[in-house]
Scaffold this active site. Structure first.
Site, PDB file in Angstrom:
ATOM      1  N   SER A  63       0.844  -1.189   0.000  1.00  0.00           N
ATOM      2  CA  SER A  63       0.000   0.000   0.000  1.00  0.00           C
ATOM      3  C   SER A  63       0.877   1.237   0.000  1.00  0.00           C
ATOM      4  O   SER A  63       2.005   1.212   0.490  1.00  0.00           O
ATOM      5  CB  SER A  63      -0.899   0.019   1.246  1.00  0.00           C
ATOM      6  N   ASN A 109       0.051   6.659   7.785  1.00  0.00           N
ATOM      7  CA  ASN A 109      -1.325   7.146   7.785  1.00  0.00           C
ATOM      8  C   ASN A 109      -1.827   7.187   9.223  1.00  0.00           C
ATOM      9  O   ASN A 109      -1.733   6.191   9.947  1.00  0.00           O
ATOM     10  CB  ASN A 109      -2.229   6.234   6.951  1.00  0.00           C
ATOM     11  N   TYR A 163      -1.453  -1.282  10.413  1.00  0.00           N
ATOM     12  CA  TYR A 163      -1.574  -1.594   8.987  1.00  0.00           C
ATOM     13  C   TYR A 163      -0.356  -1.105   8.209  1.00  0.00           C
ATOM     14  O   TYR A 163       0.197  -1.834   7.375  1.00  0.00           O
ATOM     15  CB  TYR A 163      -2.848  -0.957   8.436  1.00  0.00           C
TER      16      TYR A 163
END
Length: 245
Positions: free
Chosen positions: A139, A146, A152
């Site tokens: 990603s 983020n 994640y």
């Protein structure tokens, strides 16, 4: 069986579904997609039926302790996959100071450790066959970070580092190992985002729009093709220009 065997983890919806459909439309592939439930497996079977494709939906959980049994059964039934696409993953978001260890563990164990385990189980057989294409879905947040997604982001950054390390070890065995890192992609997960926030996020993208699952699937398909035979250990960014270096 003359078809190349493709295994897509997390193949019932979103990007995974588009990846499954891309190989079926291309022809010449026996495509197997995993889902964590019977309902997900049936969705994959419906995709296969729609395209008159060869393959099957399979029930598999990345946290399953019996991963060795899954791999053993897969090899016995379908043979060694020549293309392994590690797409399965989850999110469990919270700001860092509020994130529990269980949230951290669940995402890391699924996205990173689970991907490590299934790749290790199949790569042994690819090495024996002296051929294979392994593709990890990362990603853009692996590079950018983020807020609210420490777990994640860490899992995806780990996947990119794992990809490059494996590539250094096995690329002389006829196996290429690469990553595709999507940016903001329109899926059922982004459908819950308000139109105002979507508009704001789109403005952060030079192409001024979200990508589609098909945009990502085509990048995956390219890296598994002979056109990418001399590409390994790389991260192919599919993000409309969000990340430029």
């Amino acid at each position: 069986m003359s078809e190349e065997v493709v295994l897509v983890t997390g193949g019932s919806r979103g990007i995974g579904k588009s990846i499954v459909e891309t190989y079926l439309k291309a022809g010449g592939y026996a495509v197997y997609g995993t889902a964590t439930s019977i309902a997900g497996k049936m969705k994959i079977d419906q995709i296969l039926e729609k395209h008159s494709g060869i393959g099957s939906g399979l029930v598999f959980n990345m946290l399953d302790e019996s991963i060795d049994d899954f791999v053993k059964n897969f090899l016995s039934e379908y043979g060694t996959p020549s293309i392994l696409i590690n797409n399965a993953g989850i999110t469990d978001d919270a700001l860092f100071l509020r994130m529990s260890e269980s949230q951290w563990d669940k995402v890391i164990d699924t996205n990173l450790k689970g991907t490590f385990r299934i790749t290790k189980a199949f790569i042994r057989h690819m090495i024996k066959a002296r051929k294979g294409k392994i593709i990890f879905l990362s990603s853009v947040v692996a590079a950018l970070g983020n807020a609210g997604q420490v777990n994640y982001c860490a899992s995806k950054a780990g996947i990119e580092a794992m990809c490059k390390s494996i590539a250094r070890e096995v690329s002389n065995r006829g196996i290429t190992v690469n990553c595709v890192a999507p940016g903001f992609i329109s899926t059922d997960m982004t459908d819950d985002i308000s139109s105002e926030l979507k508009e704001k996020l789109a403005k952060s993208i030079p192409m001024n729009r979200f990508g589609t699952p098909q945009d990502v699937a085509e990048a995956v398909f390219f890296l598994s093709s002979e056109k990418a035979a001399y590409i390994t250990g790389t991260v192919l960014n599919v993000n409309g220009g969000m990340l430029m270096s």
